[in-house]
Design a protein around this motif. Structure first.
Motif, short mmCIF file in Angstrom:
data_model
loop_
_atom_site.label_atom_id
_atom_site.label_comp_id
_atom_site.label_asym_id
_atom_site.label_seq_id
_atom_site.Cartn_x
_atom_site.Cartn_y
_atom_site.Cartn_z
N UNK A 340 -1.06 -94.42 19.21
CA UNK A 340 -2.07 -93.89 20.16
C UNK A 340 -1.48 -92.30 20.66
N UNK A 341 -0.10 -92.10 20.43
CA UNK A 341 0.39 -90.87 20.65
C UNK A 341 -0.29 -89.60 19.89
N UNK A 342 -0.89 -90.10 18.81
CA UNK A 342 -1.83 -89.21 18.09
C UNK A 342 -2.90 -88.32 18.68
N UNK A 343 -3.25 -89.02 19.90
CA UNK A 343 -4.45 -88.02 20.59
C UNK A 343 -3.57 -86.82 21.33
N UNK A 344 -2.44 -86.77 21.18
CA UNK A 344 -1.65 -85.41 21.67
C UNK A 344 -2.06 -84.27 20.68
N UNK A 345 -2.16 -84.60 19.72
CA UNK A 345 -2.56 -83.58 18.43
C UNK A 345 -3.90 -82.91 18.59
N UNK A 346 -4.87 -83.71 19.30
CA UNK A 346 -6.16 -83.27 19.62
C UNK A 346 -6.23 -82.40 20.91
N UNK A 347 -5.11 -82.37 21.54
CA UNK A 347 -4.99 -81.42 22.76
C UNK A 347 -4.32 -80.00 22.34
N UNK A 348 -3.50 -80.29 21.11
CA UNK A 348 -3.04 -79.03 20.73
C UNK A 348 -3.81 -78.33 19.64
N UNK A 349 -4.98 -79.14 19.04
CA UNK A 349 -6.12 -78.58 18.35
C UNK A 349 -6.83 -77.68 19.11
N UNK A 350 -7.13 -78.29 20.42
CA UNK A 350 -8.12 -77.62 21.31
C UNK A 350 -7.43 -76.17 21.90
N UNK A 351 -5.85 -76.32 22.04
CA UNK A 351 -5.31 -75.10 22.34
C UNK A 351 -5.82 -74.02 21.30
N UNK A 352 -5.43 -74.22 20.18
CA UNK A 352 -5.74 -73.37 19.03
C UNK A 352 -6.94 -72.95 19.01
N UNK A 357 -8.81 -69.13 20.28
CA UNK A 357 -10.02 -68.49 19.64
C UNK A 357 -10.08 -68.64 18.24
N UNK A 358 -9.56 -69.88 17.50
CA UNK A 358 -9.66 -69.80 16.25
C UNK A 358 -11.13 -70.13 15.82
N UNK A 359 -11.97 -70.31 16.58
CA UNK A 359 -13.39 -70.54 16.25
C UNK A 359 -14.21 -69.28 16.07
N UNK A 360 -13.42 -68.12 16.10
CA UNK A 360 -14.09 -66.75 16.07
C UNK A 360 -14.31 -66.45 14.72
N UNK A 361 -15.05 -67.27 13.67
CA UNK A 361 -14.98 -66.87 12.33
C UNK A 361 -16.17 -66.26 12.16
N UNK A 370 -10.20 -67.40 7.25
CA UNK A 370 -9.15 -68.21 7.01
C UNK A 370 -7.96 -67.18 7.73
N UNK A 371 -8.02 -66.01 7.30
CA UNK A 371 -6.76 -65.07 8.12
C UNK A 371 -7.17 -65.28 9.79
N UNK A 372 -8.36 -64.97 10.10
CA UNK A 372 -8.61 -64.96 11.39
C UNK A 372 -8.06 -66.57 12.23
N UNK A 373 -8.19 -67.71 11.47
CA UNK A 373 -7.79 -68.68 11.87
C UNK A 373 -6.24 -68.62 11.97
N UNK A 374 -5.37 -68.18 10.63
CA UNK A 374 -4.15 -68.12 10.87
C UNK A 374 -3.44 -67.15 11.98
#
Length: 446
Positions: A340-352, A357-361, A370-374
């Motif tokens: 159930x602690x896997x859900x914490x990764x979803x919070x980190x994805x939201x941060x990124x 602004x990783x969605x500004x592709x 890909x560079x913008x995401x990195x």
């Protein structure tokens, strides 16, 4: 013939006087002519984190610069600093740098005493990206993760997850995804705790688990080179329950705990337990919960595997969940304490994705996106390391990027710069002043 006016237009020239009304007999006015002032004095904290890690200097060495060295004004390192610091400060668009390039605080953080790169120059940087650049930057993320440990850890849990990156143009690799009901990319993220190891941009016309096995192999090999005795756990939802991945984990001594999609055979295994939960709920009208286990083999599996089931019955009926694992231990502890602690990764994805602004592709080609995401991933590393190295024990130790930006990074300052020193006059009554001073002290300490 009069000379053309080549003086850069300032905000004061564009906007003029702003009327704020009156206070008693006094007229209240505003003008954008305060001189060397900034709203982003917190960039100095980001620069100090970067200095301590050597992160963006190392990232610059991952990008091949095709320019003539004799004609270079802005180095790759300086442009990366400018772009990544800007993302962390909330300036997601390249157009923002048309004004930011003259911000003295940003210039100081980048390490120069002149105008930094313009938006077109930064745009050209994105066009230099290729597959080799993405590979090297991902290697840098992993090496940064390894270097963050003073001693080898006993265990690392690698969280794999895919998400959508909505698209609104005609970008390369653009496809419609039925689950997300939109045109999008399908990036793959890998986290270990709060630390980011992989931010891989993919088109969305693929299986969500595509490339997972290859990335897992590379990560496990490198982690075991650095820490030969480390125990590696692969954790993911049911979208990653693939025969190839489970088989490789078992052959390679990697532990896994992965969601398992519901099907008729699994439902038959728990039918009696669900009836019992239903009867108990009808008798007590209190929500019922049970965690158990059984052995199960899908038709494509070479042998039976341990399946943990979590059953619930409440006002809305039954809600079963299934997890396949090769870990030993109490099923309830494994489910509640680990899976159930896997859900914490979803919070980190939201941060990124949202906070950095990783969605500004919006670039035309996939490699530039890909560079913008990195670049957003590098910004995430700076924020995460700021929390870990400088904010422990403070009220912002667990704050997400949006909160850190508002309370710690976006601070006004008047700046003076002469031949002897650069001085930032920060706001006298800023509530976060003690935390800011503490953070800088921690970062400057040996």
């Amino acid at each position: 013939m009069p000379k053309p006016n080549c003086t850069p237009q300032t905000a004061a020239d564009e906007v003029g006087v702003i009327d704020f009304g009156r206070l008693g007999r006094r007229k209240i006015e505003g003008r954008f002519d305060g001189g060397s002032m900034t709203s982003d004095a917190g960039v100095m904290l980001l620069a100090e984190v970067d200095r301590r890690l050597g992160l963006l200097g190392a990232a610059a060495r991952c990008i091949a610069d095709p320019r003539d060295p004799l004609l270079i004004t802005h180095s790759v390192r300086d442009m990366l600093r400018q772009r990544v610091y800007g993302l962390a400060l909330g300036w997601e668009d390249l157009n923002d740098h048309g004004a930011l390039r003259r911000d003295v605080a940003m210039q100081t953080a980048v390490g120069v005493e002149r105008d930094i790169a313009s938006a077109p120059t930064l745009c050209r940087l994105e066009k230099w990206a290729d597959r080799a650049t993405a590979w090297k930057l991902h290697e840098l993320l992993v090496e940064q993760f390894i270097a963050s440990f003073e001693s080898p850890p006993e265990e690392v849990v690698l969280d794999f997850d895919a998400t959508d990156n909505p698209l609104h143009g005609q970008q390369e690799g653009r496809f419609f995804h039925g689950y997300y009901d939109s045109y999008c990319y399908l990036p793959l993220y890998v986290f270990c705790g709060q630390q980011l190891l992989c931010a891989y941009l993919r088109p969305s016309n693929i299986d969500g688990a595509r490339h997972t096995a290859a990335i897992l192999k590379l990560l496990v090999r490198r982690l075991r080179q650095a820490w030969p005795g480390v125990r590696v756990v692969f954790r993911a939802d049911s979208g990653f329950c693939r025969q190839r991945i489970l088989n490789w984990c078992e052959r390679s001594g990697v532990h896994y705990i992965v969601g398992l999609a519901r099907n008729a055979r699994l439902q038959a295994q728990v039918a009696l337990a669900e009836l019992w939960l239903h009867d108990e709920y009808e008798r007590s009208r209190a929500k019922q919960r049970l965690v158990g286990e059984f052995d199960y083999a899908a038709q494509s599996w070479p042998h039976e595997r341990r399946v943990i089931t979590r059953l619930e019955w409440g006002e809305q009926g039954c809600n079963p969940r299934f997890v396949v694992t090769n870990l030993e231990g109490d099923p309830q502890i494994l489910y509640d304490g680990l899976y159930c602690q896997r859900g914490e990764a979803e919070n980190r994805i939201k941060e990124a994705q949202v906070g950095l602004f990783a969605t500004r592709t919006s670039c035309q080609v996939l490699r530039s996106n890909q560079l913008r995401m990195l670049l957003s991933a590098l910004g995430y590393v700076l924020i995460e390391r700021l929390r870990a190295l400088a904010l422990q024990g403070t009220a912002l130790a667990t704050a997400q990027v949006d909160t850190l930006r508002i309370r710690l990074l976006k601070v006004a300052a008047v700046i003076t710069r002469n031949t002897r020193r650069i001085r930032l006059y920060l706001a006298s009554h800023w509530p976060s002043a003690p935390i800011f001073a503490h953070a800088m002290s921690q970062l400057r300490s040996p």
